[in-house]
Every structure is written in structure tokens, then in C-alpha cells.
Design an enzyme around this catalytic site. Structure first.
Site, PDB file in Angstrom:
ATOM      1  N   VAL A  19     -24.916 117.250 145.990  1.00  0.00           N
ATOM      2  CA  VAL A  19     -24.353 117.392 144.638  1.00  0.00           C
ATOM      3  C   VAL A  19     -23.493 116.186 144.284  1.00  0.00           C
ATOM      4  O   VAL A  19     -22.686 115.733 145.097  1.00  0.00           O
ATOM      5  CB  VAL A  19     -23.506 118.693 144.555  1.00  0.00           C
ATOM      6  N   ASP A  20     -23.698 115.651 143.070  1.00  0.00           N
ATOM      7  CA  ASP A  20     -22.926 114.481 142.641  1.00  0.00           C
ATOM      8  C   ASP A  20     -21.676 114.853 141.845  1.00  0.00           C
ATOM      9  O   ASP A  20     -20.680 114.140 141.863  1.00  0.00           O
ATOM     10  CB  ASP A  20     -23.794 113.577 141.752  1.00  0.00           C
ATOM     11  N   ALA A  21     -21.786 115.957 141.113  1.00  0.00           N
ATOM     12  CA  ALA A  21     -20.661 116.327 140.252  1.00  0.00           C
ATOM     13  C   ALA A  21     -20.295 117.793 140.445  1.00  0.00           C
ATOM     14  O   ALA A  21     -21.162 118.635 140.674  1.00  0.00           O
ATOM     15  CB  ALA A  21     -21.030 116.076 138.791  1.00  0.00           C
ATOM     16  N   LYS A  24     -17.947 113.294 141.337  1.00  0.00           N
ATOM     17  CA  LYS A  24     -17.440 113.367 139.969  1.00  0.00           C
ATOM     18  C   LYS A  24     -16.902 114.786 139.749  1.00  0.00           C
ATOM     19  O   LYS A  24     -17.555 115.763 140.091  1.00  0.00           O
ATOM     20  CB  LYS A  24     -18.597 113.094 139.003  1.00  0.00           C
TER      21      LYS A  24
END
Lengths: 235, 235
Positions: free
Chosen positions: A21-23, A55
Site C-alpha cells: 500500500v502506498d497511501a 502517503k
């Protein structure tokens, strides 16, 4: 951040989740804080995510504050959060107008509090109503005529502790009589934890009141709405 | 009283209608009067019907006045009407409680005006709220607790020009937290002619606000409701 999910995550699963997961989107009330108190473990979790370069976005349906005011609240609780990491429904309402090219020469009538006015101003729109109309009374005489600004092109309705008959009539007249006037709800939450010990009427109360008089349904911009998700995905 | 129907009635048809009907139900706003002005032809029509021994009932959804106050208005306009010929939604709300054996030791919270309080008192019920709560403000502090009477067994919502956050919270807490508490709407009219020149938010506005916070639907006692028709038929 949900207790049950956390428990069922093994150390390995957690690592996998983190990598995939990036954000991370966080709700604020009941997740980051409860009233004026920070929830246990929050600073450590946020630090960990930041150290992995994730993020972070903090989403709240409470429209009474602007992003700037929320950033101050985060700082006062000892968490460094930037204004542009916050997505409040007050900001969502202003962004809805911006994304949809709401004409700058038109005005916006607000049933709601300071947060909505601040976000509208910051986005370059002209707002009427809000706290300024909180103490206005109407004396109904048979020949009185309640005038409203024919140049209002949108009515935004959010949580308003100072709701009154004046604002209800003003918003209703704009929506019913100004051609094409938009009716925007910051959110439709029935109630919210405005204080530590109990719930209070939420924006859903004021929005329903305007639905009741206008017999119209609003465009909702806060959670859960497609506008919010689309906007965050594009960000 | 409807212009189009009157025109299409021949003298003979009119006589037939008159002979076949024992009671006549009249709306008030826009039929008997408009604001403070009597509508042309009304006194003559009513006199004619009375001279033929017809029963007259004057029905109004406007809950701000009691039957007594409406009788005064009729008299001030030069029409002799008895209190028991009037069926206002304020009276309907009190009669709903009476017909349904609402316990005398329970209290009724009112979001609405004087008319509802007067009718409740006359029917022997204990009422709270209404105009007495019109100027109450709430200062939200994190540790404040809004107390409500646990003995309230019904919340009646009607047109309220003094609607505020205090009343909305009070009514909501009673309906959500007092077991079995009734939620009664005098009517759900979106708007009404409170002044001669324009419409204003009606009881439907305040009722919708409480629907919004409680996520419940009310029992409606004014027009159009089966309660009203059943009650009038039994009379």
C-alpha cells in the site's frame, strides 16, 4: 487502525500489507482522536508509516473546521500534519465547486460554520451566511417580504450549531427560486461526537431540513461519496 | 369552494350535492382566508350551509395556533365559528395521544409553537419545550453533558419559527434514548403561506430534521393522514 483487524494481523501479514500500500487514509474522530484526546498508539503508528515513505491522508466529515484549523488541532495534539494531508468535508465542498467550474461571479450561501467559509474564501469563492446569520431573527408580519440574493448559485449545508429559521428560509429560497442553484451537502451523518460524553445532531439533520422544505436531494461531497474517492484518487 | 368545480355546477346539481351531503370539511389557508384577509364569498357560503343544517368542520395543518386561537381568528374576520368545529393539527396531535391512551404520568416534548402546548394542556397532558426553549443556547465544551427528561414518552414536531440546536438535540435524545418514545408529526407540509407575499419553511422542515438525526419516521396526524380522517368520521 481497527482493533479487530490489528489483532488478526500477524507480523508477516502486517509487513506484506505495508509493502503493498502506498497511501493510508485515516478517519479522524474515533480513530486519531476522541474529542480533544489523542487515541493510544496513534503517534507511533503514523511515525512508522512516514518512516516507510507512505502517503497519509486524514479524512473528516466534520465541516465546522477548515484544513488549516484541523492542522492546528493536530499540532496541538503533538502530531505534525500538513494542511494538504487533510481532507475535510468543508474543503470537499469548495473543491466540488472548483472541479465543476462554478462561476466566480456567483455567490455561495452557507448553512454551516466557519470551516466552510474559510475553505470557500481560500478557493476564491464569495460566501454569504454561516455564522453571520446565526443570530438573525425574523418577525413575521403579513406584509413582510424576505429578500434573498438572486446571484447565489449554490447552497452548501453542513453541521450548524446555530441553525435557525432565517437560514432555513434563505437557503430554501435560493434553491427554489434561483435557476440552476446547486444544493450541496458536506455529508449526511445523522449524529456526531461533538463532545466526549454524547452524540449531537450532525450535518444530516440540517441537510434533511432543507430536503424537507425544497423537496430536493443534495449532492453529497464528504464520506461516503464518489466525489471524495475520485478526488483523492486523482491527487 | 374550488373555483373550477363551482363553475361546472349547475343550479340543479348544486342542490343535489347540498341534499346528499351532511357535513362539509373546509381547509382554512387559501380557502377561508389568505393571510389575514377573508376570501370573497366565504361568509355567504357558510351562512347558506348553516341555514340548511349542515355540519361544518374547518381543518388546518398549521399547528402554531390552538382551536381556541383559531376561533378568535374566525371571529375577528366576522365569521362565527365554534371551537369544536375546528380541527387543527395541534389538536390532532393531542387527540392522537388521548385516543391511544398515552399515560398521563409521561411527558411530551414539543418542537413547535404555542398551539400545540395549549391543546396538550387542555387534553390533560404535561408538555415541555416549545417557546420556552426558543432562546436556549448550548455552549459545547468537551466534558459537557446535555441532560434530558427520561420521562418524556412522546415528541411532537410541528412548525417552529424558533427552531434551534437545543430543541433538535432534546427531541433527538428523547426519541433515541427513552424506550418506546413516540415521534409524532403534526404534518409534513414542505412550506406554508405564513405571510401574504411568500412561502416559508413548513412543519415538514422541522420533521425532516428530526428524521435526519434519529433515522426514524414519524406518525403524522394532520392532512393527509388516516388518523385525521378516522377521527373526523367518528365524530
Amino acid at each position: 487502525m481497527n482493533g479487530e483487524i490489528s489483532k488478526s494481523l500477524s507480523a508477516e501479514n502486517a509487513k506484506e500489507l505495508l509493502n503493498s500500500v502506498d497511501a493510508f487514509l485515516f478517519d479522524c474522530d474515533g480513530v486519531i482522536w476522541k474529542g480533544e484526546k489523542l487515541i493510544d498508539g496513534v503517534p507511533q503508528t503514523l511515525d512508522l508509516l512516514r518512516s516507510h515513505g507512505k502517503k497519509l491522508v486524514f479524512v473528516t466529515n466534520n465541516s465546522t473546521k477548515s484544513r488549516k484549523q484541523y492542522a492546528k488541532k493536530f499540532h496541538s495534539l503533538g502530531i505534525p500534519v500538513n494542511e494538504d494531508e487533510i481532507f475535510s468535508s468543508s474543503f470537499a465542498a469548495a473543491m466540488y465547486l472548483k472541479v465543476n467550474d462554478f462561476p466566480r461571479e456567483k455567490k455561495v450561501y452557507v448553512i454551516g460554520e466557519e470551516g466552510i467559509l474559510e475553505e470557500l474564501e481560500q478557493a476564491g469563492f464569495t460566501a454569504l451566511g454561516g455564522p453571520a446569520d446565526g443570530k438573525k431573527n425574523i418577525e413575521l408580519k403579513s406584509d413582510c417580504l424576505f429578500e434573498h440574493d438572486k446571484n447565489v448559485g449554490a447552497v452548501i449545508v453542513g453541521l450548524d450549531q446555530y441553525i435557525n429559521f432565517y437560514k432555513l428560509q434563505y437557503g430554501t429560497l435560493c434553491i427554489r427560486e434561483n435557476p440552476g442553484c446547486l444544493f450541496i451537502a458536506t455529508n449526511r451523518d445523522a449524529v456526531g461526537h461533538l463532545t466526549d460524553l454524547q452524540e449531537w445532531p450532525g450535518a444530516g439533520c440540517m441537510v434533511a431540513a432543507i430536503c424537507g422544505t425544497t423537496q430536493k436531494e443534495p449532492i453529497t461531497v464528504g464520506k461516503p461519496s464518489t466525489f471524495l474517492m475520485d478526488f483523492l484518487l486523482q491527487k
